[in-house]
Design an enzyme around this catalytic site. Structure first.
Site, PDB file in Angstrom:
ATOM      1  N   THR A  37       0.856  -1.188   0.000  1.00  0.00           N
ATOM      2  CA  THR A  37       0.000   0.000   0.000  1.00  0.00           C
ATOM      3  C   THR A  37       0.891   1.237   0.000  1.00  0.00           C
ATOM      4  O   THR A  37       1.871   1.288   0.731  1.00  0.00           O
ATOM      5  CB  THR A  37      -0.870  -0.006   1.267  1.00  0.00           C
ATOM      6  OG1 THR A  37      -1.730  -1.135   1.225  1.00  0.00           O
ATOM      7  CG2 THR A  37      -1.677   1.266   1.405  1.00  0.00           C
ATOM      8  N   ARG A  95     -13.430  -7.983  -1.387  1.00  0.00           N
ATOM      9  CA  ARG A  95     -12.842  -7.583  -0.092  1.00  0.00           C
ATOM     10  C   ARG A  95     -12.320  -6.155  -0.172  1.00  0.00           C
ATOM     11  O   ARG A  95     -11.641  -5.767  -1.122  1.00  0.00           O
ATOM     12  CB  ARG A  95     -11.711  -8.541   0.277  1.00  0.00           C
ATOM     13  CG  ARG A  95     -10.994  -8.199   1.588  1.00  0.00           C
ATOM     14  CD  ARG A  95      -9.776  -7.325   1.390  1.00  0.00           C
ATOM     15  NE  ARG A  95      -9.018  -7.116   2.623  1.00  0.00           N
ATOM     16  CZ  ARG A  95      -8.001  -6.270   2.734  1.00  0.00           C
ATOM     17  NH1 ARG A  95      -7.630  -5.554   1.703  1.00  0.00           N
ATOM     18  NH2 ARG A  95      -7.383  -6.128   3.889  1.00  0.00           N
ATOM     19  N   GLY A 109      -5.522  -4.585   6.747  1.00  0.00           N
ATOM     20  CA  GLY A 109      -6.654  -3.678   6.887  1.00  0.00           C
ATOM     21  C   GLY A 109      -7.661  -4.116   7.926  1.00  0.00           C
ATOM     22  O   GLY A 109      -8.277  -3.287   8.602  1.00  0.00           O
ATOM     23  N   THR A 111      -0.567   1.549   6.431  1.00  0.00           N
ATOM     24  CA  THR A 111      -0.317   0.342   5.642  1.00  0.00           C
ATOM     25  C   THR A 111      -0.366  -0.842   6.587  1.00  0.00           C
ATOM     26  O   THR A 111      -0.110  -0.692   7.780  1.00  0.00           O
ATOM     27  CB  THR A 111       1.054   0.421   4.943  1.00  0.00           C
ATOM     28  OG1 THR A 111       1.393  -0.880   4.437  1.00  0.00           O
ATOM     29  CG2 THR A 111       2.166   0.859   5.882  1.00  0.00           C
ATOM     30  N   GLY A 112      -0.671  -2.002   6.041  1.00  0.00           N
ATOM     31  CA  GLY A 112      -0.717  -3.198   6.890  1.00  0.00           C
ATOM     32  C   GLY A 112      -2.017  -3.941   6.682  1.00  0.00           C
ATOM     33  O   GLY A 112      -2.737  -3.714   5.711  1.00  0.00           O
ATOM     34  N   GLY A 169     -10.284  -3.265   2.262  1.00  0.00           N
ATOM     35  CA  GLY A 169      -9.530  -3.093   3.499  1.00  0.00           C
ATOM     36  C   GLY A 169      -9.710  -1.707   4.084  1.00  0.00           C
ATOM     37  O   GLY A 169     -10.721  -1.032   3.871  1.00  0.00           O
ATOM     38  N   ASP A 170      -8.710  -1.283   4.822  1.00  0.00           N
ATOM     39  CA  ASP A 170      -8.775   0.006   5.522  1.00  0.00           C
ATOM     40  C   ASP A 170      -8.556   1.203   4.610  1.00  0.00           C
ATOM     41  O   ASP A 170      -9.014   2.320   4.904  1.00  0.00           O
ATOM     42  CB  ASP A 170      -7.693   0.052   6.607  1.00  0.00           C
ATOM     43  CG  ASP A 170      -6.298  -0.093   5.989  1.00  0.00           C
ATOM     44  OD1 ASP A 170      -6.038  -1.160   5.385  1.00  0.00           O
ATOM     45  OD2 ASP A 170      -5.493   0.851   6.076  1.00  0.00           O
TER      46      ASP A 170
HETATM   47  N1  GLY Z   1      -3.871  -1.882   4.133  1.00  0.00           N
HETATM   48  C1  GLY Z   1      -4.278  -2.362   2.877  1.00  0.00           C
HETATM   49  C2  GLY Z   1      -5.279  -3.397   2.932  1.00  0.00           C
HETATM   50  O1  GLY Z   1      -5.446  -4.086   3.936  1.00  0.00           O
HETATM   51  O2  GLY Z   1      -5.936  -3.586   1.953  1.00  0.00           O
END
Ligand code: GLY
Length: 292
Positions: free
Chosen positions: A162, A190, A216, A213-214, A192-193
Site C-alpha cells: 500500500t 474484499r 486492513g 499500511t498493513g 480493506g482500511d
Molecule cells: N492496508 C491495505 C489493505 O489491507 O488492503
C-alpha cells in the site's frame, strides 16, 4: 509557512533483500515528484496525488500497476484522498481497470456529492469523467518473490505495498492520500482500511495527517489514522504518536502494519512492526531521506 512531504510504499515481512533497492528508488522518485509540486507553489492535495500516482505507476508496489490480483484473478483497488483544510475527502473501493485510483478518488471528492464509490459504479463514474480504462492485463505484474515463513512479530504479514503520501503546503494546508491493490490472495469484493476515512488516511489542518499500511482488518478495528492524529492533538510529536499507535495496534488487536504522520508544523514520524517499510521524506535542508 514551510512546506513538507513524506511518502511510504507499504510495510511487510516479505520485503526481502532483493526488494530493498527497488523500494528505495520508488519512494525517492515519488518524494521528488511530490516535492516538486510543493516547490512550484502547488497545493498539498496536488502534491500527495502526484506522489501517489508515481507509486501507482511503479510495478514494484501493490497499487495501480502491480496490484495483487484477488482469488478470481481480478485486480480490485482502493484509494482515498483527504483535504485537511475542509475535511472533504473522496475514495474508491474495489475499482477495476483504472491506472490511477487516487485520481478517481479526487474526482469523487471534487465532482460528486458523495465520498465513496465502489466497484462498477466507481468505474462507470471514472469513465464518465474521461478517465481512460485499461485492461486488467496492463495492471497485472508477474511476481516471483517467495514469502518467508515467519515475520519479525511472530506471525507473518504478507507484503503490504500500500502506498501513501502526506504534505503540508505553503498555505499551511495538510493533505493525505493512500492507494492499494489490497492484500495478496484476497476474496473478490474484499475492501480493506485504505479507502475508509480515519483508517487508511486522515488529514485535518488543526491536528495533523496520517496514512496507514498493513493488514486492513486490524487497522480498521482501531481507526488507526484518526487515532494517531488524536495523539498528536494531545501533544505528542509525530514520531511519538506513530510509535504509540503501532504499539497499540499490536497490543489491542495483534495487528501488523505501519503509519506515517505529519503535524501542522510539517514535522514527520513513521513506525511499523513488520520486517520492513519503505518511506522517504524531505528533511529541513531540502534533501530526500529514504529508508526501507
Ligand atoms: N492496508 C491495505 C489493505 O489491507 O488492503
Amino acid at each position: 509557512m514551510g512546506i513538507s512531504l513524506i511518502v511510504h510504499s507499504g510495510a511487510g515481512d516479505d520485503i526481502h533483500d532483493g526488494l530493498v533497492e527497488p523500494f528505495r528508488r520508488g519512494v525517492i522518485e515519488a518524494a521528488k515528484a511530490g516535492w516538486s509540486v510543493l516547490q512550484n507553489g502547488g497545493s498539498a492535495l496536488d502534491a500527495v496525488e502526484m506522489a501517489v500516482r508515481v507509486m501507482e505507476d511503479n510495478p514494484t508496489f501493490d497499487a495501480g500497476r502491480g496490484s495483487f490480483p484477488n482469488q478470481a484473478g481480478e485486480i480490485e483497488m482502493d484509494a482515498i484522498l483527504m483535504d485537511g483544510a475542509t475535511l472533504n475527502n473522496g475514495a474508491v473501493a474495489a475499482i477495476q481497470r483504472v491506472a490511477h485510483p487516487i485520481s478517481v478518488a479526487r474526482l469523487v471528492m471534487e465532482r460528486t456529492p458523495h465520498t465513496l464509490l465502489v466497484g462498477a459504479g466507481a468505474e462507470a463514474f471514472a469513465r464518465s469523467m474521461g478517465v481512460p480504462l485499461v485492461p486488467t492485463e496492463a495492471l497485472l505484474v508477474e511476481r516471483n518473490d517467495a514469502p518467508p515463513t515467519a515475520g519479525v512479530s511472530g506471525s507473518f504479514l504478507p507484503v503490504q505495498d500500500t502506498v501513501g503520501a502526506l504534505a503540508l503546503d505553503a498555505q499551511g494546508h495538510l493533505a493525505a492520500a493512500t492507494s492499494t491493490g489490497g492484500m495478496r490472495d484476497k476474496m473478490p469484493g474484499r475492501v480493506g482500511d485504505s479507502p475508509i476515512i480515519g483508517c487508511g488516511a486522515y488529514a485535518d489542518d488543526s491536528i495533523g495527517a496520517a496514512s496507514a499500511t498493513g493488514r486492513g482488518e486490524d487497522i480498521m478495528k482501531v481507526i488507526l489514522c484518526k487515532s494517531a492524529c488524536d495523539l498528536m492533538a494531545g501533544g505528542l510529536f509525530p514520531q511519538q504518536a506513530a510509535e504509540s499507535i503501532i504499539q497499540y495496534l499490536a497490543r489491542r488487536v495483534n495487528g501488523q502494519g505501519g503509519i506515517i504522520l505529519m503535524n501542522p508544523q510539517g514535522e514527520v514520524g513513521c513506525a511499523y512492526n513488520s520486517l520492513r517499510m519503505g518511506r522517504a521524506w524531505v528533511n529541513p535542508d531540502g534533501e530526500i531521506v529514504a529508508f526501507v
